[in-house]
Write a protein that holds these residues in place. Structure first.
Motif, PDB file in Angstrom:
ATOM      1  N   TYR A   1      -3.110  -5.423   2.410  1.00  0.00           N
ATOM      2  CA  TYR A   1      -1.728  -5.084   2.723  1.00  0.00           C
ATOM      3  C   TYR A   1      -0.853  -6.039   1.904  1.00  0.00           C
TER       4      TYR A   1
ATOM      5  N   PHE B   1       3.250  -7.305   0.800  1.00  0.00           N
ATOM      6  CA  PHE B   1       4.615  -7.380   1.307  1.00  0.00           C
ATOM      7  C   PHE B   1       5.507  -8.110   0.306  1.00  0.00           C
TER       8      PHE B   1
ATOM      9  N   LEU C   1       0.857  -0.567   2.865  1.00  0.00           N
ATOM     10  CA  LEU C   1      -0.293  -0.581   3.773  1.00  0.00           C
ATOM     11  C   LEU C   1      -1.358   0.387   3.290  1.00  0.00           C
TER      12      LEU C   1
ATOM     13  N   LYS D   1       6.772  -2.933   2.222  1.00  0.00           N
ATOM     14  CA  LYS D   1       5.367  -3.216   2.490  1.00  0.00           C
ATOM     15  C   LYS D   1       4.507  -2.080   1.951  1.00  0.00           C
TER      16      LYS D   1
END
Lengths: 113, 115
Positions: free
Chosen positions: B32, B34, B51, B49
Motif C-alpha cells: 500500500y 501513500f 491500495l 493512497k
C-alpha cells in the motif's frame, strides 16, 4: 468529521525534566501509533498499540520513554528524563483494526532546552 | 523491511507550472502506498493512497500519482501548482505486520511554489 486529538500542541522543557503527551484517537479505532519526527526527516514509528496492548515498541528508547493505553482508547507517551535530542514533533495516528489508512493528529512540538 | 527514497529534498517551481515529486520504495511485493502533505507545525494530511486496482490514483487538491510496480515508484504529480501548495510532502509505504500496517516514510520533499 472525526479527528485525532493531541495535547499539548507545543511543549518547552528543560533537559532532565519529565514530559507527557496525550492522544485521543478516532472513536472505534483499535490501532494507535506514536511517531517521532525529527526536523528535516520523515516520521518514525515509536510504538504501536492494538487496543490496550503494545504490539510493536522495537524503536522506543525504553530507558526513558514509556507509553500506555490503559483502557484501549486514549494514550499517553512519557519521556523521563528529557534530553536535548528528544526535540521533535510527536505525532499520534489511529486506524481501524487491520486498516491501511492512518489518520494523524496535529502533533506535539517538543523543544528541550 | 521496507524503505522509501524521495529523490528530491527540495523542489522549487513557479506558480501554475506542473510539478512531479519522485518516490521509490524498496519492495516488489504487494504494498500500500501513500502521499501525505504537512504544513508547518501541523500533522500529516492524506493526499492520496494506492491500495489496489487502477495504477493512476487521484487525490485531493488536484494531485495524482501513478503506481509503477516494475520500477517500484509512486511519483506524485500536479499539472498546475498554486502558492498554497507550498508544503512538505511525504511518501510512505505500508509494512505489513501481524498486527496491521506500519508506515515507513521517506525523508520528505519540500515544495516551494514561487510567484
Amino acid at each position: 468529521e472525526a479527528e485525532v486529538a493531541q495535547s499539548p500542541r507545543y511543549k518547552i522543557t528543560e533537559k532532565s525534566q519529565a514530559v507527557a503527551f496525550w492522544c485521543d484517537p478516532i472513536s472505534g479505532h483499535a490501532t494507535l501509533y506514536w511517531y517521532r519526527q525529527i526536523l528535516g526527516q520523515g516520521p518514525e514509528l515509536l510504538v504501536q498499540f492494538q487496543d490496550e496492548s503494545v504490539v510493536d515498541d522495537s524503536q522506543l528508547p525504553k530507558d526513558r520513554f514509556s507509553a500506555e493505553r490503559l483502557k484501549g482508547v486514549d494514550s499517553t507517551l512519557k519521556i523521563q528524563p528529557a534530553e536535548l535530542g528528544d526535540s521533535a514533533m510527536y505525532l499520534c495516528a489511529s486506524t481501524l483494526a487491520g486498516g491501511a489508512e492512518q489518520f494523524f493528529g496535529p502533533g506535539t512540538r517538543l523543544t528541550v532546552l | 523491511a521496507q524503505s522509501v527514497t524521495q529523490l528530491d529534498s527540495q523542489v522549487p517551481v513557479f506558480e501554475e507550472a506542473p510539478v512531479e515529486l519522485r518516490c521509490n520504495y524498496s519492495s516488489s511485493v504487494s504494498v500500500y502506498l501513500f502521499w501525505y502533505v504537512q504544513y508547518p507545525n501541523q500533522g500529516l494530511q492524506l493526499l492520496l493512497k494506492y491500495l489496489s486496482g487502477s495504477t493512476l490514483v487521484k487525490g485531493i487538491n488536484g494531485f495524482e500519482a501513478e503506481f509503477n510496480k516494475s520500477q517500484t515508484s509512486f511519483h506524485l504529480r500536479k499539472p498546475s501548482v498554486h502558492i498554497s501548495d507550498t508544503a512538505e510532502y511525504f511518501c510512505a509505504v505500508s509494512d505489513s505486520t501481524l498486527y496491521g500496517n506500519k508506515l515507513v516514510f521517506g525523508a520528505g520533499t519540500i515544495l516551494r511554489v514561487k510567484s
